[in-house]
Design a protein around this motif. Structure first.
Motif, PDB file in Angstrom:
ATOM      1  N   GLY B  75       3.654   7.078  -4.314  1.00 39.50           N
ATOM      2  CA  GLY B  75       3.313   5.809  -3.667  1.00 39.50           C
ATOM      3  C   GLY B  75       3.531   4.580  -4.520  1.00 39.50           C
ATOM      4  N   ILE B  76       4.357   4.711  -5.570  1.00 38.32           N
ATOM      5  CA  ILE B  76       4.521   3.624  -6.541  1.00 38.32           C
ATOM      6  C   ILE B  76       5.665   2.704  -6.123  1.00 38.32           C
ATOM      7  N   PRO B  77       5.383   1.395  -5.963  1.00 32.53           N
ATOM      8  CA  PRO B  77       6.426   0.480  -5.524  1.00 32.53           C
ATOM      9  C   PRO B  77       7.445   0.155  -6.614  1.00 32.53           C
ATOM     10  N   ARG B  99       7.280   1.152   8.116  1.00 35.72           N
ATOM     11  CA  ARG B  99       6.279   2.154   7.767  1.00 35.72           C
ATOM     12  C   ARG B  99       5.553   1.706   6.500  1.00 35.72           C
ATOM     13  N   THR B 101       2.849   2.766   3.481  1.00 34.60           N
ATOM     14  CA  THR B 101       2.141   3.878   2.835  1.00 34.60           C
ATOM     15  C   THR B 101       0.765   3.426   2.366  1.00 34.60           C
ATOM     16  N   GLN B 102       0.551   2.113   2.322  1.00 35.09           N
ATOM     17  CA  GLN B 102      -0.786   1.584   2.047  1.00 35.09           C
ATOM     18  C   GLN B 102      -1.008   0.364   2.923  1.00 35.09           C
ATOM     19  N   GLU B 103      -2.018   0.450   3.761  1.00 33.77           N
ATOM     20  CA  GLU B 103      -2.347  -0.687   4.613  1.00 33.77           C
ATOM     21  C   GLU B 103      -3.010  -1.771   3.769  1.00 33.77           C
ATOM     22  N   PRO B 104      -3.123  -2.992   4.306  1.00 35.58           N
ATOM     23  CA  PRO B 104      -3.700  -4.079   3.502  1.00 35.58           C
ATOM     24  C   PRO B 104      -5.053  -3.694   2.898  1.00 35.58           C
ATOM     25  N   THR B 105      -5.182  -3.919   1.609  1.00 31.91           N
ATOM     26  CA  THR B 105      -6.380  -3.516   0.876  1.00 31.91           C
ATOM     27  C   THR B 105      -6.707  -4.583  -0.155  1.00 31.91           C
ATOM     28  N   GLU B 106      -7.987  -4.935  -0.222  1.00 32.30           N
ATOM     29  CA  GLU B 106      -8.408  -5.849  -1.290  1.00 32.30           C
ATOM     30  C   GLU B 106      -8.491  -5.063  -2.584  1.00 32.30           C
ATOM     31  N   MET B 107      -7.747  -5.532  -3.576  1.00 30.84           N
ATOM     32  CA  MET B 107      -7.732  -4.886  -4.883  1.00 30.84           C
ATOM     33  C   MET B 107      -8.171  -5.921  -5.910  1.00 30.84           C
ATOM     34  N   ASP B 116       7.746   0.892   3.126  1.00 33.29           N
ATOM     35  CA  ASP B 116       8.975   1.625   2.838  1.00 33.29           C
ATOM     36  C   ASP B 116      10.167   0.754   3.237  1.00 33.29           C
ATOM     37  N   GLN B 124       5.772  -3.461  -2.647  1.00 33.30           N
ATOM     38  CA  GLN B 124       4.408  -3.988  -2.511  1.00 33.30           C
ATOM     39  C   GLN B 124       4.469  -5.445  -2.092  1.00 33.30           C
TER      40      GLN B 124
END
Lengths: 103, 130
Positions: B75-77, B99, B101-107, B116, B124
Motif C-alpha cells: 500500500g506504499i505510494p 480505485r 486503497t486508503q479512503e480519506p483518513t486524518e493522519m 491506484d 497519495q
C-alpha cells in the motif's frame, strides 16, 4: 490457541493495531503504519509492524486478504468471542450456597 | 538547487497520459519521442504550469516490476500530490471509477488518501488539516 490470543493481546502496540482496524477494517500495511505514527506516536519500522501483524494473524485476530495487487488486513474478533464465552457464557454462574462450594 | 522534476514508472505511457491528464487533471508539458515507443513525457499542474514536472517514465528496466509490485502490495505510494480537499477529490475520483486503497483518513496534521493510478503505482493525495 487461547495462549496465542492472550500473548497477542499482551502487547500495547498490537492492541493499538486492533483499535485502528476497529476504526476501519481492511487496511494496507502503509495505512496501519501511518495511523500508528500519526495518531499514537508509535514510529515503528514497517518490518516491526509486519511482525506485530504476523503475531496477530497467527492468533487469528487479523486475517490477510489479497485483492488484485493489494494486500489488506482485516480484524477477526472470533477468537475473542471464544475467550469471553469461556467465562461469560450462556450459563449463569451459580453462587455457591456454602463457603465450601466447589470452585 | 531546487526540485524541478520527479518521476513515476508507468507500464503504458499512453494510458498514463490519459489517467494523469483526463482523470487527475494535470496538463502535458513535454512529449519528446525517444526512439521506439518511448517518450520523454511530463505533466504539470494547471495551477503551477512552471512548477515541478512529473515524468511518466517507461517501466522497462527489469528492476522496476518487482519494486513497484512490492510497494503496491504493502500500500506504499510512489508519489504524493497536494489537493485542496482530500474528501472532495475522493468523491470526484471515485465517481470516475478510480480505485482507492486508503479512503480519506486524518493522519495527525494532514488528511490523506491513496489511489491506484492504473499504470502500476499508488498515489497519495493530501491536504493540511482535518
Amino acid at each position: 490457541m487461547a495462549d496465542d490470543v492472550f500473548k497477542a493481546l499482551a502487547d500495547p502496540t498490537r492492541r493499538r493495531i486492533l483499535d485502528e482496524l476497529t476504526d476501519r477494517n481492511g487496511q494496507t500495511l502503509f495505512e496501519i503504519c501511518g495511523r500508528l505514527v500519526t495518531r499514537h506516536g508509535l514510529g515503528l519500522s514497517r518490518q516491526a509492524v509486519s511482525q506485530h501483524l504476523a503475531v496477530l494473524e497467527s492468533a487469528g485476530l487479523v486475517s490477510t486478504r489479497r485483492e488484485g495487487r493489494y494486500k489488506f488486513h482485516d480484524l477477526d474478533t472470533e477468537p475473542l468471542e471464544h475467550i469471553v464465552g469461556r467465562w461469560l457464557g450462556p450459563k449463569t454462574p451459580r453462587t455457591p450456597k456454602t463457603p465450601e462450594g466447589t470452585p | 538547487m531546487r526540485i524541478n522534476l520527479t518521476s513515476v514508472f508507468v507500464d503504458d505511457q499512453e494510458k498514463a497520459q490519459r489517467f494523469y491528464t483526463d482523470v487527475l487533471g494535470f496538463v502535458k508539458k513535454h512529449d519528446v519521442p525517444l526512439g521506439g515507443e518511448d517518450r520523454w513525457l511530463t505533466v504539470v499542474s494547471p495551477e503551477d504550469p512552471d512548477g515541478t514536472e512529473l515524468l511518466l517514465e517507461p517501466d522497462k528496466h527489469p528492476a522496476v516490476k518487482p519494486y513497484t509490485t512490492a510497494l503496491v502490495e504493502d500500500g506504499i505510494p510512489a508519489a504524493a500530490f497536494a489537493v485542496d480537499d482530500v474528501r472532495a477529490e475522493f468523491d470526484r475520483l471515485s465517481k470516475l471509477g478510480v480505485r482507492f486503497t486508503q479512503e480519506p483518513t486524518e493522519m495527525g496534521p494532514v488528511t490523506t488518501a491513496v489511489l491506484d493510478d492504473t499504470c502500476g503505482n499508488l498515489i497519495q493525495i493530501m491536504h493540511n488539516g482535518g
